[in-house]
Design a protein around this motif. Structure first.
Motif, PDB file in Angstrom:
ATOM      1  N   LEU A   1      27.382 -42.622  -8.370  1.00 20.27           N
ATOM      2  CA  LEU A   1      26.652 -42.847  -9.571  1.00 20.27           C
ATOM      3  C   LEU A   1      25.536 -43.845  -9.127  1.00 20.27           C
ATOM      4  CD1 LEU A   1      29.634 -43.456 -12.313  1.00 20.27           C
ATOM      5  CD2 LEU A   1      27.900 -41.243 -12.014  1.00 20.27           C
ATOM      6  N   TYR A   2      25.745 -44.646  -8.259  1.00 20.86           N
ATOM      7  CA  TYR A   2      24.719 -45.810  -8.008  1.00 20.86           C
ATOM      8  C   TYR A   2      23.417 -45.035  -7.336  1.00 20.86           C
ATOM      9  CZ  TYR A   2      22.954 -50.133  -6.277  1.00 20.86           C
ATOM     10  OH  TYR A   2      22.308 -51.539  -6.164  1.00 20.86           O
ATOM     11  N   GLU A   3      23.892 -44.258  -6.280  1.00 19.91           N
ATOM     12  CA  GLU A   3      22.876 -43.561  -5.551  1.00 19.91           C
ATOM     13  C   GLU A   3      22.134 -42.550  -6.309  1.00 19.91           C
ATOM     14  OE1 GLU A   3      25.464 -41.785  -2.653  1.00 19.91           O
ATOM     15  OE2 GLU A   3      25.944 -43.753  -1.360  1.00 19.91           O
ATOM     16  N   ARG A   4      22.757 -41.691  -7.400  1.00 22.31           N
ATOM     17  CA  ARG A   4      21.868 -41.042  -7.973  1.00 22.31           C
ATOM     18  C   ARG A   4      21.138 -41.562  -8.925  1.00 22.31           C
ATOM     19  NH1 ARG A   4      25.010 -34.938  -8.556  1.00 22.31           N
ATOM     20  NH2 ARG A   4      25.748 -34.882  -6.373  1.00 22.31           N
ATOM     21  N   LEU A   5      21.383 -42.859  -9.604  1.00 22.92           N
ATOM     22  CA  LEU A   5      20.793 -43.647 -10.521  1.00 22.92           C
ATOM     23  C   LEU A   5      19.483 -43.970  -9.640  1.00 22.92           C
ATOM     24  CD1 LEU A   5      19.899 -44.984 -12.683  1.00 22.92           C
ATOM     25  CD2 LEU A   5      21.526 -46.955 -12.119  1.00 22.92           C
ATOM     26  N   VAL A   6      19.619 -44.633  -8.564  1.00 28.12           N
ATOM     27  CA  VAL A   6      18.516 -44.887  -7.570  1.00 28.12           C
ATOM     28  C   VAL A   6      17.635 -44.073  -7.174  1.00 28.12           C
ATOM     29  CG1 VAL A   6      18.073 -45.718  -5.032  1.00 28.12           C
ATOM     30  CG2 VAL A   6      19.738 -47.078  -6.553  1.00 28.12           C
ATOM     31  N   LEU A   7      18.146 -42.693  -6.959  1.00 31.60           N
ATOM     32  CA  LEU A   7      17.310 -41.505  -6.593  1.00 31.60           C
ATOM     33  C   LEU A   7      16.249 -41.114  -7.898  1.00 31.60           C
ATOM     34  CD1 LEU A   7      16.202 -39.401  -4.930  1.00 31.60           C
ATOM     35  CD2 LEU A   7      18.426 -38.010  -5.360  1.00 31.60           C
ATOM     36  N   ALA A   8      17.002 -41.351  -9.089  1.00 29.19           N
ATOM     37  CA  ALA A   8      16.508 -40.901 -10.256  1.00 29.19           C
ATOM     38  C   ALA A   8      15.205 -41.947 -10.521  1.00 29.19           C
ATOM     39  CB  ALA A   8      17.360 -41.077 -11.625  1.00 29.19           C
ATOM     40  N   LEU A   9      15.584 -43.350 -10.370  1.00 27.83           N
ATOM     41  CA  LEU A   9      14.272 -44.182 -10.423  1.00 27.83           C
ATOM     42  C   LEU A   9      13.190 -43.846  -9.498  1.00 27.83           C
ATOM     43  CD1 LEU A   9      16.513 -47.498 -10.948  1.00 27.83           C
ATOM     44  CD2 LEU A   9      15.093 -46.443 -12.725  1.00 27.83           C
ATOM     45  N   SER A  10      13.363 -43.603  -8.333  1.00 29.62           N
ATOM     46  CA  SER A  10      12.504 -43.339  -7.340  1.00 29.62           C
ATOM     47  C   SER A  10      11.591 -41.938  -7.792  1.00 29.62           C
ATOM     48  CB  SER A  10      13.121 -43.034  -6.118  1.00 29.62           C
ATOM     49  OG  SER A  10      13.708 -44.038  -5.485  1.00 29.62           O
TER      50      SER A  10
ATOM     51  N   VAL B   1      11.533 -40.790 -10.920  1.00 28.12           N
ATOM     52  CA  VAL B   1      10.489 -41.444 -12.127  1.00 28.12           C
ATOM     53  C   VAL B   1       9.333 -42.371 -11.711  1.00 28.12           C
ATOM     54  CG1 VAL B   1      10.283 -42.972 -14.072  1.00 28.12           C
ATOM     55  CG2 VAL B   1      12.248 -41.295 -13.753  1.00 28.12           C
ATOM     56  N   GLY B   2       9.431 -43.037 -10.549  1.00 28.01           N
ATOM     57  CA  GLY B   2       8.160 -43.843  -9.994  1.00 28.01           C
ATOM     58  C   GLY B   2       7.208 -42.762  -9.493  1.00 28.01           C
TER      59      GLY B   2
ATOM     60  N   VAL C   1       9.364 -33.382  -9.739  1.00 24.25           N
ATOM     61  CA  VAL C   1      10.002 -34.458 -10.351  1.00 24.25           C
ATOM     62  C   VAL C   1      11.167 -33.918 -11.365  1.00 24.25           C
ATOM     63  CG1 VAL C   1      10.253 -36.629 -11.605  1.00 24.25           C
ATOM     64  CG2 VAL C   1       8.775 -36.192  -9.656  1.00 24.25           C
ATOM     65  N   ALA C   2      10.823 -33.245 -12.199  1.00 20.62           N
ATOM     66  CA  ALA C   2      11.597 -32.722 -13.211  1.00 20.62           C
ATOM     67  C   ALA C   2      12.869 -31.918 -12.493  1.00 20.62           C
ATOM     68  CB  ALA C   2      10.803 -31.947 -14.439  1.00 20.62           C
ATOM     69  N   LEU C   3      12.360 -31.034 -11.740  1.00 19.96           N
ATOM     70  CA  LEU C   3      13.497 -30.003 -11.071  1.00 19.96           C
ATOM     71  C   LEU C   3      14.296 -31.247 -10.258  1.00 19.96           C
ATOM     72  CD1 LEU C   3      14.374 -27.386 -10.038  1.00 19.96           C
ATOM     73  CD2 LEU C   3      12.916 -27.655  -8.065  1.00 19.96           C
ATOM     74  N   GLY C   4      13.979 -32.108  -9.476  1.00 19.48           N
ATOM     75  CA  GLY C   4      14.730 -32.925  -8.942  1.00 19.48           C
ATOM     76  C   GLY C   4      15.916 -33.734  -9.835  1.00 19.48           C
ATOM     77  N   ILE C   5      15.237 -34.172 -10.983  1.00 19.76           N
ATOM     78  CA  ILE C   5      16.154 -34.989 -11.928  1.00 19.76           C
ATOM     79  C   ILE C   5      17.074 -33.784 -12.452  1.00 19.76           C
ATOM     80  CG2 ILE C   5      16.153 -35.847 -14.356  1.00 19.76           C
ATOM     81  CD1 ILE C   5      13.353 -37.290 -13.418  1.00 19.76           C
ATOM     82  N   VAL C   6      16.706 -32.735 -12.699  1.00 25.65           N
ATOM     83  CA  VAL C   6      17.898 -31.767 -13.287  1.00 25.65           C
ATOM     84  C   VAL C   6      18.924 -31.565 -12.274  1.00 25.65           C
ATOM     85  CG1 VAL C   6      18.316 -29.160 -13.596  1.00 25.65           C
ATOM     86  CG2 VAL C   6      16.300 -30.439 -14.640  1.00 25.65           C
ATOM     87  N   PHE C   7      18.642 -31.571 -10.932  1.00 24.25           N
ATOM     88  CA  PHE C   7      19.741 -31.376  -9.768  1.00 24.25           C
ATOM     89  C   PHE C   7      20.631 -32.640  -9.809  1.00 24.25           C
ATOM     90  CE2 PHE C   7      17.746 -27.389  -8.943  1.00 24.25           C
ATOM     91  CZ  PHE C   7      19.022 -26.675  -8.172  1.00 24.25           C
TER      92      PHE C   7
ATOM     93  N   MET D   1      12.654 -48.440  -2.971  1.00 29.83           N
ATOM     94  CA  MET D   1      11.389 -47.499  -3.898  1.00 29.83           C
ATOM     95  C   MET D   1      11.955 -47.677  -5.170  1.00 29.83           C
ATOM     96  SD  MET D   1      10.741 -43.653  -2.994  1.00 29.83           S
ATOM     97  CE  MET D   1       9.261 -42.790  -3.724  1.00 29.83           C
ATOM     98  N   ALA D   2      13.042 -47.504  -5.364  1.00 31.67           N
ATOM     99  CA  ALA D   2      13.489 -47.477  -6.865  1.00 31.67           C
ATOM    100  C   ALA D   2      13.376 -48.804  -7.470  1.00 31.67           C
ATOM    101  CB  ALA D   2      15.156 -47.331  -7.034  1.00 31.67           C
TER     102      ALA D   2
END
Length: 476
Positions: free
Chosen positions: A352-361, A363-364, A383-389, A454-455
């Protein structure tokens, strides 16, 4: 992003250092009496004991025969061996060394972020690394990935320090800092050989702001110099291998093994026991056997390129979908002290932590999308595709999306802050490496500090990251 502060807050650096050290030392205090070395850690511990005793990188076989070895890279057992020589050969000593280096990575990320954003987001970046559950809980593991992550992160810090010298226009200062970058990358290479690629890449990143007609040639020259010094750090060990292993090897002799593991039509993409080819069954020399495995793997790849390429998604999935390295190691070491529930909880929290960090990156990157309409649209679509995955099983697509979206930034990525560009470089190199060889969740751990940093920067991001290309000198 907001304009960088004139100097990083020493108080905030101390906060990051204290948080990182306290979290890791607490884990070490709990783990040291409970978790003996396991998996590759058993090998590292035994080699380190021999190094501490002055016996070098040698292996004692059950029949009493001692042979020179170089199967695994020398860097990590050598570091542990030095610590054992000073403080005693107990796994807790290695865990403490891991804790110190892990804390240093958090400090490096904070210093990197403080060059580009205001104190608040910079502190957030440092704390995201300091308290990263995957990194903290992996501290007791006598494995090389955490140390590699710390050294690579420090190499990125050295690259930022090198960039500080560019506006000064002092060739001697630039050369001295190029040497420091090369030495740090050389140390990382002794721990994980593929880290060598960061010497030229980080040097080019650091010197991207160079101006003038010959700027490109200067940057290439300094990149070559950084690489030369990284190789110079490894040179004594390389010479030892040439003499003792009957075959020259930069650091270790397991590349053929790893390539063959990832060149198996039945591969899951992860590690599996090697299937010894008939041609290699009577080859007993360690380096010779590795070379034989490498030839067998190359033959398979040339004869079945399509089948080999079809394994790439599995390898990336094994590396980036789920790390779980901490829970795996602790459970493997002592299933009573870290049972199935412990392993599961650690894995869920970390994921959960890693995916949240990746999501923030991600979004940035969307917020910092290039001004050109076409590239902005492309960046935000990726970015949208990445967030979906991120909400799917295969998160490796989101990591790949981070690299692709960043590349749409073009020169602004290189000339902007060092931290996000270094994160993209390390992530891209890791993706390519494990697309070729094989994957494992712990191999992705090297990317965690820089992506987490980066996040943290997202809290200060604006639409034009190139405005942050000005760097503030770091008083530390």
């Amino acid at each position: 992003m907001t304009a960088p502060s004139t100097s990083p807050r020493r108080r905030d650096t101390l906060i990051v250092l204290a948080a990182a050290l306290l979290a890791r030392l607490a884990v070490v205090a709990w783990a040291a009496p409970r978790f003996p070395p396991t998996a590759d850690g058993t090998f590292y511990h035994r080699i380190a004991e021999r190094v501490a005793a002055g016996l070098g990188y040698t292996w004692l076989w059950p029949d009493g025969v001692v042979t020179y070895a170089a199967h695994y890279p020398v860097g990590y057992p050598a570091l542990i061996g030095g610590a054992y020589a000073l403080f005693g050969a107990h796994p807790g000593v290695a865990m403490l060394m891991n804790a110190v280096l892990g804390a240093l990575a958090a400090v490096a990320v904070h210093r990197l972020a403080a060059r580009a954003v205001s104190p608040g987001p910079a502190l957030a970046a440092g704390l995201l690394v300091a308290l990263h559950p995957g990194l903290v809980a992996y501290t007791p593991a006598l494995m090389s990935e955490g140390v590699t992550a710390a050294l690579v992160t420090c190499a990125a810090w050295a690259a930022a320090w090198l960039r500080d010298a560019v506006p000064l226009g002092a060739p001697r200062t630039i050369v001295a800092r190029v040497v420091v970058l090369g030495v740090v990358v050389g140390l990382a290479t002794l721990v994980r050989p593929q880290s060598l690629v960061f010497a030229p890449l980080f040097a080019l990143l650091a010197l991207a702001p160079l101006a003038g007609r010959r700027a490109g040639w200067k940057a290439l020259g300094f990149a070559a110099l950084a690489t030369a010094f990284a190789l110079a750090v490894c040179a004594p060990w390389t010479a030892r291998n040439c003499e003792r292993m009957n075959r020259c090897a930069l650091v270790s002799v397991n590349g053929g093994w790893n390539l063959l593991i990832g060149a198996d039509p039945a591969s899951t993409g992860a590690w599996s026991p090697i299937k010894v080819p008939d041609a290699c069954r009577e080859v007993w020399d360690e380096a010779g056997k590795d070379a034989c495995f490498g030839r067998a793997a190359a033959l398979y790849i040339t004869e079945h390129p399509g089948a080999w390429l079809s394994l790439v998604p599995r390898k990336l999935a094994a590396t980036f979908d789920y790390c779980g390295a901490a829970g795996w190691y602790l459970h493997e070491s002592n299933g009573a002290a870290c049972d199935d529930t412990c392993k599961l909880v650690l894995g869920v929290v970390e994921t959960l932590y890693e995916r949240l960090v990746l999501a923030l990156s991600l979004v940035g990157l969307a917020l910092a999308a290039p001004a050109a309409r076409g590239r902005k649209i492309a960046t935000r679509l990726v970015v949208a595709l990445g967030i979906v995955f991120l909400f799917q099983t295969h998160a490796w697509v989101a990591y790949l999306a981070l690299v692709v979206a960043a590349l749409f930034g073009g020169r602004s990525l290189l000339r902007g802050p060092v931290l996000p560009a270094a994160a993209v470089i390390v992530l891209g190199a890791t993706l390519l490496t494990h697309a070729v060889f094989f994957g494992a969740g712990r191999y992705g751990l090297v990317t965690f500090p820089l992506i987490a940093g980066m996040a943290g920067m997202v809290f200060a991001w604006r639409r034009e990251p190139e405005r942050s290309s000005a760097v503030a000198a770091d008083p530390a």
